[in-house]
Structure formats: structure tokens, C-alpha cells
Design a protein around this motif. Structure first.
Motif, mmCIF file in Angstrom:
data_model
loop_
_atom_site.group_PDB
_atom_site.id
_atom_site.type_symbol
_atom_site.label_atom_id
_atom_site.label_comp_id
_atom_site.label_asym_id
_atom_site.label_seq_id
_atom_site.Cartn_x
_atom_site.Cartn_y
_atom_site.Cartn_z
ATOM 1 N N MET A 1 75.256 31.329 98.080
ATOM 2 C CA MET A 1 75.158 31.636 99.093
ATOM 3 C C MET A 1 73.728 31.678 99.723
ATOM 4 N N PRO A 2 72.161 31.391 100.662
ATOM 5 C CA PRO A 2 71.402 31.533 101.113
ATOM 6 C C PRO A 2 71.184 33.255 100.663
ATOM 7 N N HIS A 3 71.989 34.161 102.224
ATOM 8 C CA HIS A 3 71.264 35.274 102.097
ATOM 9 C C HIS A 3 72.536 36.378 101.755
ATOM 10 N N VAL A 4 73.561 37.384 101.147
ATOM 11 C CA VAL A 4 74.518 38.377 101.483
ATOM 12 C C VAL A 4 73.543 39.765 101.703
ATOM 13 N N SER A 5 73.825 40.458 102.589
ATOM 14 C CA SER A 5 73.715 41.824 102.608
ATOM 15 C C SER A 5 73.592 42.692 101.311
ATOM 16 N N PRO A 6 72.507 43.434 101.042
ATOM 17 C CA PRO A 6 73.026 44.446 99.755
ATOM 18 C C PRO A 6 73.376 45.230 100.259
ATOM 19 N N VAL A 7 73.813 46.378 101.260
ATOM 20 C CA VAL A 7 74.903 46.676 102.422
ATOM 21 C C VAL A 7 75.806 46.878 101.507
ATOM 22 N N PRO A 8 76.326 47.620 100.740
ATOM 23 C CA PRO A 8 78.405 47.327 100.183
ATOM 24 C C PRO A 8 78.951 47.523 101.631
ATOM 25 N N PHE A 39 82.768 26.001 111.700
ATOM 26 C CA PHE A 39 82.514 25.951 110.724
ATOM 27 C C PHE A 39 81.067 24.919 110.861
ATOM 28 N N ASP A 40 80.707 24.022 111.480
ATOM 29 C CA ASP A 40 79.494 23.900 111.811
ATOM 30 C C ASP A 40 78.652 24.720 112.140
ATOM 31 N N GLU A 41 78.722 24.968 113.101
ATOM 32 C CA GLU A 41 78.367 26.647 113.773
ATOM 33 C C GLU A 41 77.752 27.447 112.808
ATOM 34 N N LEU A 42 78.625 27.908 111.944
ATOM 35 C CA LEU A 42 78.917 29.199 111.071
ATOM 36 C C LEU A 42 78.182 28.961 109.797
ATOM 37 N N LEU A 43 78.501 27.948 109.697
ATOM 38 C CA LEU A 43 77.870 28.128 107.701
ATOM 39 C C LEU A 43 76.167 26.957 107.889
ATOM 40 N N THR A 44 75.131 27.220 107.531
ATOM 41 C CA THR A 44 74.095 26.548 107.436
ATOM 42 C C THR A 44 74.125 25.790 106.536
ATOM 43 N N ARG A 45 73.351 24.515 106.432
ATOM 44 C CA ARG A 45 73.349 23.563 105.540
ATOM 45 C C ARG A 45 74.109 23.610 104.265
ATOM 46 N N THR A 46 72.842 23.944 103.475
ATOM 47 C CA THR A 46 73.440 24.831 102.651
ATOM 48 C C THR A 46 74.632 25.230 101.939
ATOM 49 N N GLU A 47 75.183 25.941 102.423
ATOM 50 C CA GLU A 47 76.970 26.286 102.499
ATOM 51 C C GLU A 47 77.583 25.483 102.534
ATOM 52 N N ILE A 49 76.939 22.437 101.684
ATOM 53 C CA ILE A 49 77.288 21.828 100.569
ATOM 54 C C ILE A 49 77.120 22.443 99.145
ATOM 55 N N MET A 50 76.354 23.281 99.203
ATOM 56 C CA MET A 50 77.620 24.263 98.340
ATOM 57 C C MET A 50 78.670 24.514 97.911
ATOM 58 N N LEU A 51 79.554 24.701 98.669
ATOM 59 C CA LEU A 51 81.055 24.448 99.195
ATOM 60 C C LEU A 51 81.619 23.231 98.882
ATOM 61 N N GLY A 52 81.025 22.012 99.350
ATOM 62 C CA GLY A 52 81.232 20.931 98.815
ATOM 63 C C GLY A 52 80.776 20.415 97.535
ATOM 64 N N LYS A 53 79.827 20.783 97.435
ATOM 65 C CA LYS A 53 79.901 20.451 95.258
ATOM 66 C C LYS A 53 80.703 21.147 94.706
ATOM 67 N N ARG A 54 81.427 22.969 94.597
ATOM 68 C CA ARG A 54 81.176 23.355 94.248
ATOM 69 C C ARG A 54 83.403 22.328 93.645
ATOM 70 N N LEU A 55 83.527 22.349 94.469
ATOM 71 C CA LEU A 55 85.088 21.870 95.024
ATOM 72 C C LEU A 55 85.156 20.683 94.201
ATOM 73 N N THR A 56 84.091 19.856 94.691
ATOM 74 C CA THR A 56 84.152 18.272 93.681
ATOM 75 C C THR A 56 84.217 18.148 92.547
ATOM 76 N N ALA A 57 83.032 19.596 92.273
ATOM 77 C CA ALA A 57 82.896 19.279 91.154
ATOM 78 C C ALA A 57 84.059 20.070 90.417
ATOM 79 N N VAL A 58 85.042 21.126 91.029
ATOM 80 C CA VAL A 58 86.162 21.442 90.574
ATOM 81 C C VAL A 58 87.258 19.727 90.537
#
Length: 133
Positions: A1-8, A39-47, A49-58
Motif C-alpha cells: 500500500m502506498p501509505h499506512v499510518s504509523p499510529v498503531p 472501491f473505485d472511490e476508496l482505492l488508489t490506482r496503485t492499490e 494494481i497491487m491487489l490485482g497483481k497479487r491475486l493474479t500471481a497466486v
């Protein structure tokens, strides 16, 4: 993911957030179009692509495609593919594999087959690529 908050986030809040996400994906009260639009509103293009690539790779790895080929075709790092391959082979992604198997029974099957198919030789007529066999 592009950015995850460091606040636990607490474990219980994390579980509630995850259940809410799963509910949004699986609820029968939410139409497929509403889910897609959300999901189009919530996920960035990068997210996406990343999820799609991982699912396709599996999916490809679980069908026996070499990790080298998966990395080349999907333009994933050797580290990412190696980690996914270990998890696929150790049973750590069994549920994801089942989702992929279900999806492969539909239009994803021909997409995956075409994705890993060798490229045609130079000089091949484009018309010959689309002939029914």
C-alpha cells in the motif's frame, strides 16, 4: 500500500475495521455496481494494481506457472513472487487459491491463459492470432 499510518490501532478496532471491509465486499444488500464504485472511490490506482497483481500471481503460481514467468509477466519483484510462492506451497494462501479457482471458471481463465502464452513470432499475421482453434 502506498501509505499506512504509523499510529498503531488496537487489535479489537483492527478486527472491527476488517469485518466492516469484508461486509462491504460480501453483503448481498450492496449491489455489484455499488461495490465497484465504492472501491473505485476508496482505492488508489496503485492499490488496485497491487491487489490485482497479487491475486493474479497466486492464481498463476497455484496452477504451476514458474515464479520466473509470473514475475516477468506481472512485472513483480523476485522477492514478492518468492514470498507468494512459499505461501502458496506451504498452504498459507489456500483460501485465496480457492477464490482464484472459482474466478478461473469464468472469464479470468482465458485472461490468464493469454497472459502467460508465449508471444507470437515476429512477422506473424495479426489475423492468425484471433482464429478459433
Amino acid at each position: 500500500m502506498p501509505h499506512v499510518s504509523p499510529v498503531p490501532v488496537s487489535h479489537s478496532l483492527s478486527d472491527k475495521i476488517y469485518r466492516f471491509l469484508i461486509g462491504a465486499i460480501t453483503s448481498k444488500r450492496v449491489s455489484e455496481k455499488q461495490r465497484r464504485d465504492a472501491f473505485d472511490e476508496l482505492l488508489t490506482r496503485t492499490e488496485k494494481i497491487m491487489l490485482g497483481k497479487r491475486l493474479t500471481a497466486v492464481s498463476l503460481l497455484s496452477q504451476g506457472t514458474s515464479s520466473y514467468r509470473v514475475g516477468k509477466v506481472l512485472q513483480l519483484s523476485t522477492t514478492t513472487v518468492a514470498k507468494l510462492d512459499v505461501r502458496v506451497k506451504s498452504g498459507g494462501l489456500d483460501n485465496t487459491k480457492k477464490v482464484c479457482e472459482t474466478l478461473r471458471k469464468g472469464p479470468l481463465q482465458s485472461y490468464l491463459e493469454n497472459l502467460v502464452k508465449p508471444l507470437p513470432r515476429y512477422g506473424t499475421s495479426p489475423a492468425s492470432l484471433f482464429k478459433e482453434k
